[in-house]
Structures are given as structure tokens and as C-alpha cells.
Write a protein that holds these residues in place. Structure first.
Motif, PDB file in Angstrom:
ATOM      1  N   GLU A  37       4.362  52.684  68.520  1.00 44.94           N
ATOM      2  CA  GLU A  37       5.604  53.187  67.902  1.00 44.94           C
ATOM      3  C   GLU A  37       5.293  54.663  67.029  1.00 44.94           C
ATOM      4  O   GLU A  37       6.207  55.368  67.091  1.00 44.94           O
ATOM      5  N   ARG A  38       4.001  54.959  66.740  1.00 44.34           N
ATOM      6  CA  ARG A  38       3.997  56.392  66.271  1.00 44.34           C
ATOM      7  C   ARG A  38       4.099  57.112  67.303  1.00 44.34           C
ATOM      8  O   ARG A  38       4.706  58.394  67.071  1.00 44.34           O
ATOM      9  N   HIS A  40       6.026  56.994  69.724  1.00 43.27           N
ATOM     10  CA  HIS A  40       7.273  57.457  69.782  1.00 43.27           C
ATOM     11  C   HIS A  40       8.013  58.329  68.849  1.00 43.27           C
ATOM     12  O   HIS A  40       8.803  59.060  69.257  1.00 43.27           O
ATOM     13  N   GLU A  41       7.543  58.064  67.680  1.00 45.85           N
ATOM     14  CA  GLU A  41       8.229  58.628  66.489  1.00 45.85           C
ATOM     15  C   GLU A  41       7.841  60.165  66.101  1.00 45.85           C
ATOM     16  O   GLU A  41       8.421  60.708  65.786  1.00 45.85           O
ATOM     17  N   ASP A  42       6.209  60.097  65.982  1.00 48.40           N
ATOM     18  CA  ASP A  42       5.761  61.441  65.930  1.00 48.40           C
ATOM     19  C   ASP A  42       6.007  62.734  66.811  1.00 48.40           C
ATOM     20  O   ASP A  42       5.000  62.526  67.811  1.00 48.40           O
ATOM     21  N   THR A  43       6.594  63.658  66.482  1.00 51.85           N
ATOM     22  CA  THR A  43       6.796  64.560  67.434  1.00 51.85           C
ATOM     23  C   THR A  43       5.525  65.498  67.708  1.00 51.85           C
ATOM     24  O   THR A  43       5.485  66.098  68.531  1.00 51.85           O
ATOM     25  N   LEU A  91       7.161  49.450  75.266  1.00 50.97           N
ATOM     26  CA  LEU A  91       6.720  50.680  74.532  1.00 50.97           C
ATOM     27  C   LEU A  91       6.139  51.845  75.322  1.00 50.97           C
ATOM     28  O   LEU A  91       6.274  52.769  74.966  1.00 50.97           O
ATOM     29  N   LEU A  95       8.154  55.128  76.559  1.00 53.00           N
ATOM     30  CA  LEU A  95       7.628  56.420  75.632  1.00 53.00           C
ATOM     31  C   LEU A  95       7.784  57.582  76.775  1.00 53.00           C
ATOM     32  O   LEU A  95       7.134  57.557  77.735  1.00 53.00           O
TER      33      LEU A  95
END
Ligand code: LHQ
Length: 259
Positions: A37-38, A40-43, A91, A95
């Protein structure tokens, strides 16, 4: 249960229950999911490297975790799949960044199919893959029936899953289940270098490439050509395309920003 580290845009996730060959319990599932999840979210994350600690990659579901002998009635394994394995595979596949997998040792059951679901999988020469499900009366999960059938065809997919015979890393590579085999002592250096190279790449274009290749299994040629047009349009508007062309024309190495 999962070691997490971040360096040069690579998020490294190391399965860490070495005394159980990194078998999955709920805690390890939650930790691994949080890692993806990180990603996915962390550019700042531009590639993921997945591996295992100790002598195994993962022995799949921890069979001691839900001992049917200690339960009142038959367990609902469908719930476990729905709650943990299916979200994990989704996930990884959704991704839009490369997921490199370094299979450092035995990969059994869901552990094997997780490795096959990653984008670029390297394995130590001594690693082996076991579709262990049939040994305990189960069916392959974590996308195994999808992946094995598509990559190997029905005969090899059925033989591997019904016999649960171990597949050595060299044969897995020859059959196209993984990208390549690396000498045991060189595995982590090679996988880390690959992940770092991908993390320094044009992340937008690499993410679209991943989506396009995954979409191809469900598309006919016409639909796929349309998809390539749309994705090329999107890639062409990225900063990294401008940088890539400029660097080529100026005869220098591109510095991709991932945007
Ligand atoms: C383990 C495990 C393990 C617990 C090794 N659990 N302790 C989804 C939803 C819900 C339910 C069911 O399943 C699924 C998906 C699945 O993944 S099903 C498939 C589950 N996995 C297996 O059936 C593989 C079981 N393990 C093995 O067959 C062997 O351990 C392999 C072939 C992987 C490795 O063999 P060895 O190299 O000889 O190692 P070992 O057997 O001695 O294992 C080392 C230790 O790890 C040992 O503990 P101990 O305390 O005796 O040292 C094992 O009990 C433990 N371990 N796998 N899945």
C-alpha cells in the motif's frame, strides 16, 4: 514479520519469519500489505524488491496458524483467501511500478504463486518451486491457476499442481515462469541492482508498460492496439519522455524524474 527499507527509490520488503520459512500468518500478511500500500501511495517509491530472509522465500500459508484439528467445524478458507491472499495479489498486479522478486530459497504454495505474480522474478540456483496445495487437499490459489495456465499451458500446469513435484529454478526459467536464475551468492546484488535501475527509470512509462502487458491476456489484437495508442498518448505527455528524447539528442544519460 516483514523488514522494510527504502533506498534510492527502491522499497525493499523482506519476508521475515525465517524459522518458519517465511510462512504467512495474519501478521505477516498485514505487514506485507502495508508495504505494498505504501508503494502505491508514496511517489518516492519507484520500484519494489520482494525477497525472503533465511533459507526460504516463503512456504505459503502457515499451516499451524489455523490447525483444523483444533477447530469446531470446517474452516472457511474462502474467507482467508478473500481477506488476505486475493488483496495481496491484486496490490502487486495493480501497482504501476515494477515489482522485482528475488526468490532466495524454497517457494511453496501461495509463496510460489506470489513469486510468479511479480513482474520480474529472479531465483537463486538452489531455489525450488512447489505447488504444495494438492498435498493437503487444496487447490492452487494466489493466482496460480491463472498464471501457470497462461505461462505453461494446461499439461504442465496440471502436472505441477496435481503432483506437487518440486520445480527447480533452472527449469522454471526455461519454462518462462521466472525471468532468470542467478548463482546463490550473487542473487541479492543482482536483484538490488535491477530494482535500482528500474527505480531510476521512467516510472510512468514502466507502469503503463506493465498494465499493457497484463491487459494483453484478456484482449484481442484490435483492442490491444487501441490500448497501446491510448497508453502511448499518456506516456508521450510525461516529463520523462521529454527528458529521454532530449538526452538522446544531446548524447547524454537521461535523468528520469518518474513523472
Ligand atoms: C512451516 C511451513 C508452513 C508452518 C515450513 N506452515 N510451518 C491458503 C488459505 C488457507 C489455508 C491454506 O493454504 C492457503 C495457501 C497455501 O499456501 S497452501 C500450501 C501451504 N504450504 C505447504 O503446504 C508447504 C509446507 N512446507 C513444506 O512442504 C516444506 O516445509 C518445504 C518443502 C517448503 C521445505 O521443506 P524443508 O526444506 O525440508 O524444511 P522443513 O519442512 O524442515 O521446514 C522448516 C521449518 O519450517 C519446520 O519447522 P520446525 O519447527 O520443524 O523446524 C516446518 O514445520 C516449518 N514450516 N512450512 N507452511
Amino acid at each position: 514479520t516483514v523488514l522494510v527499507s527504502m533506498e534510492a527509490g527502491v522499497l525493499t520488503l523482506t519476508l521475515h519469519r525465517p524459522d518458519k520459512l517465511n510462512a504467512f500468518n495474519e501478521e505477516m500478511h498485514r505487514a506485507l500489505r502495508a508495504g505494498f500500500e505504501r508503494a502505491h501511495e508514496d511517489t518516492g517509491v519507484r520500484a519494489v524488491l520482494l525477497t525472503g530472509a533465511g533459507r526460504g522465500f516463503s512456504a505459503g500459508q502457515d499451516l499451524g496458524d489455523r490447525d483444523p484439528r483444533k477447530a469446531d467445524g470446517p474452516p472457511d478458507l474462502g474467507r482467508t483467501i478473500e481477506a488476505f491472499y486475493n488483496p495481496l495479489i491484486r496490490l502487486v498486479r495493480s501497482l504501476e511500478k515494477p515489482v522485482v522478486c528475488a526468490v532466495n530459497g524454497v517457494a511453496a504454495g501461495a509463496g510460489a504463486n506470489l513469486a510468479f505474480a511479480c513482474d520480474i522474478t529472479l531465483a537463486a540456483r538452489s531455489a525450488r518451486f512447489i505447488q504444495a496445495f494438492s498435498k493437503i487437499g487444496l487447490v492452487p490459489d494466489s493466482g496460480g491457476t491463472f498464471t501457470l495456465n497462461r505461462l505453461l499451458g494446461e499439461q504442465r500446469a496440471k502436472a505441477l499442481t496435481m503432483t506437487a513435484e518440486p520445480l527447480d529454478a533452472t527449469t522454471a526459467a526455461e519454462w518462462g515462469l521466472i525471468w532468470k536464475v542467478v548463482d546463490d551468492e550473487a542473487l541479492m546484488a543482482e536483484a538490488t541492482a535491477l530494482a535500482a535501475r528500474l527505480a531510476a527509470g521512467p516510472t510512468k512509462g514502466l507502469g503503463l508498460t506493465k498494465r499493457a502487458i497484463q491487459a494483453a491476456s484478456a484482449n484481442d489484437l484490435d483492442a490491444q492496439l487501441d490500448l497501446e495508442r491510448d497508453f502511448q498518448r499518456e506516456a508521450g505527455s510525461s516529463a520523462d519522455y521529454a527528458e529521454g528524447v532530449a538526452a538522446f539528442l544531446e548524447k547524454r544519460t537521461p535523468e528520469f524524474s518518474g513523472r
